[in-house]
Design a protein around this motif. Structure first.
Motif, mmCIF file in Angstrom:
data_model
loop_
_atom_site.group_PDB
_atom_site.id
_atom_site.type_symbol
_atom_site.label_atom_id
_atom_site.label_comp_id
_atom_site.label_asym_id
_atom_site.label_seq_id
_atom_site.Cartn_x
_atom_site.Cartn_y
_atom_site.Cartn_z
ATOM 1 N N LEU A 1 0.810 -1.221 0.000
ATOM 2 C CA LEU A 1 0.000 0.000 0.000
ATOM 3 C C LEU A 1 0.844 1.271 0.000
ATOM 4 C CD1 LEU A 1 -2.828 -1.082 2.450
ATOM 5 C CD2 LEU A 1 -3.020 -0.735 -0.013
ATOM 6 N N VAL B 1 0.813 3.341 -3.295
ATOM 7 C CA VAL B 1 -0.367 4.051 -3.793
ATOM 8 C C VAL B 1 -0.018 5.528 -3.967
ATOM 9 C CG1 VAL B 1 -2.739 4.731 -3.248
ATOM 10 C CG2 VAL B 1 -1.954 2.429 -2.697
ATOM 11 N N VAL C 1 -6.071 1.324 -4.110
ATOM 12 C CA VAL C 1 -5.952 0.508 -2.896
ATOM 13 C C VAL C 1 -6.530 -0.879 -3.152
ATOM 14 C CG1 VAL C 1 -6.773 0.252 -0.518
ATOM 15 C CG2 VAL C 1 -5.864 2.440 -1.298
#
Length: 189
Positions: free
Chosen positions: A56, A59, A93
């Motif tokens: 993550l 991102v 995500v």
């Protein structure tokens, strides 16, 4: 003459402005919830949260990521810069989570991803509880019913209130347990 034209334009425009109880404002925050019962917080952090966090971090527009692990569950809060397209970040995500699933335990259900919205934020919270020494299931059930039928209804009747929500209630349940011994006895041949 110009002033009169601007005033007329302002009057016409003010009648056409949309009005809503809560404006649809995107809060630049996404929450990822992981649930894995019967797993310790340390194991959850090492096997799942660290893998998700690593993926993550890629991102775009991510400003901060915080994680909190407990026995059986974990939360990852992703904060984005104001002005970012939160819908695009939500899709990113989701893609990162899907890409991470191959590196996570096979029996893990897919983590839930939630966007924050201004309409999710309560205006006020009201806590109702029993007096000390009255903690019985019957009394708490009565209090739950009172909160549902009286308190919630009266709050919703106020002209400024759009919605009232109650959590943490106990409701009565009926358990039906079949008698397996009588399964074949009641039939006539």
């Amino acid at each position: 003459m110009t002033f009169l034209a601007v005033a007329m334009l302002g009057l016409v425009a003010s009648g056409r402005l949309p009005v809503s109880l809560m404006p649809d404002i995107d809060i630049p925050e996404i929450t990822v919830a992981v649930s894995r019962p019967d797993v310790s917080a340390r194991e959850l952090e090492n096997t799942i949260v660290s893998v998700l966090r690593r993926n993550l971090l890629q991102v775009p527009g991510l400003e901060n990521i915080e994680s909190e692990s407990r026995n059986g569950s974990a939360l990852l809060r992703l904060s984005f810069k104001y002005g970012n397209n939160i819908n695009m970040a939500f899709m990113e995500v989701n893609e990162k989570i899907d890409g991470s699933m191959n590196n996570l335990p096979r029996d893990l259900e897919r983590p839930r991803i939630m966007k924050a919205s201004a309409t999710d934020i309560p205006v006020f919270l009201l806590n109702v509880s029993l007096a000390n020494g009255q903690e019985s299931n019957e009394k708490f059930t009565e209090l739950s019913e009172f909160a549902e039928t009286v308190i919630k209804k009266r709050i919703e009747q106020l002209p400024e209130v759009a919605m009232a929500d109650i959590t943490g209630q106990i409701r009565r349940e009926i358990y039906i347990i079949p008698d397996k011994k009588k399964n074949g006895e009641s039939r006539n041949p």
